[in-house]
Design a protein around this motif. Structure first.
Motif, mmCIF file in Angstrom:
data_model
loop_
_atom_site.group_PDB
_atom_site.id
_atom_site.type_symbol
_atom_site.label_atom_id
_atom_site.label_comp_id
_atom_site.label_asym_id
_atom_site.label_seq_id
_atom_site.Cartn_x
_atom_site.Cartn_y
_atom_site.Cartn_z
ATOM 1 N N GLU A 1 -50.436 -40.711 -18.105
ATOM 2 C CA GLU A 1 -50.417 -41.591 -16.926
ATOM 3 C C GLU A 1 -49.890 -42.989 -17.291
ATOM 4 O O GLU A 1 -49.139 -43.593 -16.532
ATOM 5 C CB GLU A 1 -51.797 -41.687 -16.289
ATOM 6 N N LEU A 2 -50.283 -43.494 -18.451
ATOM 7 C CA LEU A 2 -49.774 -44.802 -18.877
ATOM 8 C C LEU A 2 -48.270 -44.741 -19.118
ATOM 9 O O LEU A 2 -47.530 -45.636 -18.710
ATOM 10 C CB LEU A 2 -50.487 -45.272 -20.147
ATOM 11 N N LEU A 3 -47.831 -43.682 -19.774
ATOM 12 C CA LEU A 3 -46.409 -43.521 -20.049
ATOM 13 C C LEU A 3 -45.616 -43.394 -18.748
ATOM 14 O O LEU A 3 -44.539 -43.972 -18.608
ATOM 15 C CB LEU A 3 -46.175 -42.312 -20.949
ATOM 16 N N ARG A 4 -46.152 -42.668 -17.786
ATOM 17 C CA ARG A 4 -45.489 -42.534 -16.487
ATOM 18 C C ARG A 4 -45.336 -43.903 -15.820
ATOM 19 O O ARG A 4 -44.274 -44.256 -15.318
ATOM 20 C CB ARG A 4 -46.284 -41.600 -15.581
ATOM 21 N N ARG A 5 -46.382 -44.689 -15.844
ATOM 22 C CA ARG A 5 -46.330 -46.017 -15.217
ATOM 23 C C ARG A 5 -45.341 -46.940 -15.941
ATOM 24 O O ARG A 5 -44.607 -47.697 -15.309
ATOM 25 C CB ARG A 5 -47.735 -46.630 -15.224
ATOM 26 N N VAL A 6 -45.323 -46.870 -17.252
ATOM 27 C CA VAL A 6 -44.371 -47.662 -18.033
ATOM 28 C C VAL A 6 -42.946 -47.307 -17.628
ATOM 29 O O VAL A 6 -42.124 -48.182 -17.344
ATOM 30 C CB VAL A 6 -44.575 -47.440 -19.554
ATOM 31 N N MET A 7 -42.647 -46.012 -17.585
ATOM 32 C CA MET A 7 -41.294 -45.583 -17.246
ATOM 33 C C MET A 7 -40.933 -45.948 -15.811
ATOM 34 O O MET A 7 -39.797 -46.364 -15.548
ATOM 35 C CB MET A 7 -41.133 -44.079 -17.485
ATOM 36 N N GLN A 8 -41.860 -45.815 -14.893
ATOM 37 C CA GLN A 8 -41.592 -46.187 -13.498
ATOM 38 C C GLN A 8 -41.242 -47.671 -13.397
ATOM 39 O O GLN A 8 -40.260 -48.042 -12.749
ATOM 40 C CB GLN A 8 -42.794 -45.868 -12.611
ATOM 41 N N ASN A 9 -42.039 -48.514 -14.019
ATOM 42 C CA ASN A 9 -41.777 -49.961 -13.961
ATOM 43 C C ASN A 9 -40.469 -50.329 -14.656
ATOM 44 O O ASN A 9 -39.701 -51.151 -14.156
ATOM 45 C CB ASN A 9 -42.932 -50.750 -14.579
ATOM 46 N N LEU A 10 -40.235 -49.729 -15.791
ATOM 47 C CA LEU A 10 -39.027 -50.021 -16.553
ATOM 48 C C LEU A 10 -37.775 -49.598 -15.779
ATOM 49 O O LEU A 10 -36.819 -50.364 -15.644
ATOM 50 C CB LEU A 10 -39.092 -49.310 -17.903
ATOM 51 N N LEU A 11 -37.801 -48.394 -15.239
ATOM 52 C CA LEU A 11 -36.649 -47.903 -14.488
ATOM 53 C C LEU A 11 -36.454 -48.663 -13.182
ATOM 54 O O LEU A 11 -35.317 -48.968 -12.800
ATOM 55 C CB LEU A 11 -36.785 -46.404 -14.224
ATOM 56 N N LYS A 12 -37.527 -48.989 -12.512
ATOM 57 C CA LYS A 12 -37.413 -49.756 -11.265
ATOM 58 C C LYS A 12 -36.742 -51.097 -11.538
ATOM 59 O O LYS A 12 -35.849 -51.528 -10.803
ATOM 60 C CB LYS A 12 -38.790 -49.980 -10.652
ATOM 61 N N ASN A 13 -37.147 -51.750 -12.602
ATOM 62 C CA ASN A 13 -36.558 -53.032 -12.963
ATOM 63 C C ASN A 13 -35.061 -52.887 -13.243
ATOM 64 O O ASN A 13 -34.247 -53.648 -12.738
ATOM 65 C CB ASN A 13 -37.279 -53.610 -14.176
ATOM 66 N N CYS A 14 -34.714 -51.916 -14.056
ATOM 67 C CA CYS A 14 -33.306 -51.735 -14.422
ATOM 68 C C CYS A 14 -32.460 -51.358 -13.214
ATOM 69 O O CYS A 14 -31.350 -51.864 -13.049
ATOM 70 C CB CYS A 14 -33.182 -50.689 -15.519
ATOM 71 N N LEU A 15 -32.953 -50.486 -12.374
ATOM 72 C CA LEU A 15 -32.192 -50.081 -11.199
ATOM 73 C C LEU A 15 -32.025 -51.240 -10.214
ATOM 74 O O LEU A 15 -30.997 -51.373 -9.565
ATOM 75 C CB LEU A 15 -32.859 -48.889 -10.518
ATOM 76 N N GLY B 1 -43.725 -56.566 -13.186
ATOM 77 C CA GLY B 1 -43.396 -55.214 -13.654
ATOM 78 C C GLY B 1 -43.254 -55.079 -15.152
ATOM 79 O O GLY B 1 -43.867 -54.216 -15.767
ATOM 80 N N LEU B 2 -42.462 -55.944 -15.766
ATOM 81 C CA LEU B 2 -42.247 -55.822 -17.210
ATOM 82 C C LEU B 2 -43.425 -56.352 -18.017
ATOM 83 O O LEU B 2 -43.650 -55.909 -19.144
ATOM 84 C CB LEU B 2 -40.945 -56.501 -17.619
ATOM 85 N N SER B 3 -44.205 -57.260 -17.448
ATOM 86 C CA SER B 3 -45.416 -57.691 -18.157
ATOM 87 C C SER B 3 -46.430 -56.548 -18.170
ATOM 88 O O SER B 3 -47.172 -56.384 -19.146
ATOM 89 C CB SER B 3 -46.006 -58.960 -17.537
#
Length: 132
Positions: free
Chosen positions: A16-30, A98-100
Motif C-alpha cells: 500500500e505504501l509503494l502504491r501511494r508512492v508511485m501514484q504521487n510520483l507519477l501524478k507529479n510527473c504527468l 505530493g513529493l514530500s
C-alpha cells in the motif's frame, strides 16, 4: 493505477505504501511533464545516492521516473521534496505536498529519494533495499 510489486519487491516494501508512492510520483510527473514520461527500475546499477555502510549496489532496487520539463523552468531539485514547494505558485493549484509524501513514505520503508535535473530533463526516484 494498478501496481503489482511482484518478485522484485517481495519482502522489500509494504504494498500500500509503494502504491501511494508511485501514484504521487507519477501524478507529479504527468502534471508537469512537457513530453514523454519514462519509468525505469534497476537493481544495483548507477544509484544516484550514497549507499549505507556495508551495502553494495546489488542490495538495492532503484525506481526512477524521468520527464522533460519546460525550458524556462526554475525547478530546484534540492527543494522538490520539501513540504509546500511548488515551482510557480501563480501557475498551478498544487499544494506542494505530493513529493514530500513520497519522501516520507519511502523513508518509512527505509529507502531514500533523489531528484536530479539535467538541463530540461528531470529524474525523480527512490531506492529501497532488496529482501536479500
Amino acid at each position: 493505477m494498478r501496481l503489482s510489486p511482484g518478485a522484485i519487491c517481495k519482502g522489500l516494501a509494504e504494498e500500500e505504501l509503494l502504491r501511494r508512492v508511485m501514484q504521487n510520483l507519477l501524478k507529479n510527473c504527468l502534471q508537469y511533464s512537457v513530453g514523454e514520461v519514462v519509468v525505469s527500475t534497476t537493481q544495483g546499477t548507477d544509484l544516484p545516492v550514497r549507499l549505507p555502510h556495508n551495502r553494495t549496489p546489488e542490495d538495492f532496487i532503484c525506481i526512477c521516473v524521468q520527464n522533460p520539463i519546460a525550458g524556462d523552468s526554475k525547478l530546484d531539485p534540492y527543494k522538490i521534496f520539501q513540504r509546500f514547494y511548488v515551482e510557480r505558485k501563480e501557475r498551478n493549484q498544487s499544494t506542494g505536498l505530493g513529493l514530500s509524501i513520497v519522501k516520507l513514505l519511502v523513508e518509512k520503508m527505509q529507502g531514500e529519494v533523489f531528484a536530479i535535473r539535467d538541463e530540461n530533463l528531470l529524474r525523480i526516484g527512490f531506492y529501497l533495499r532488496t529482501g536479500l
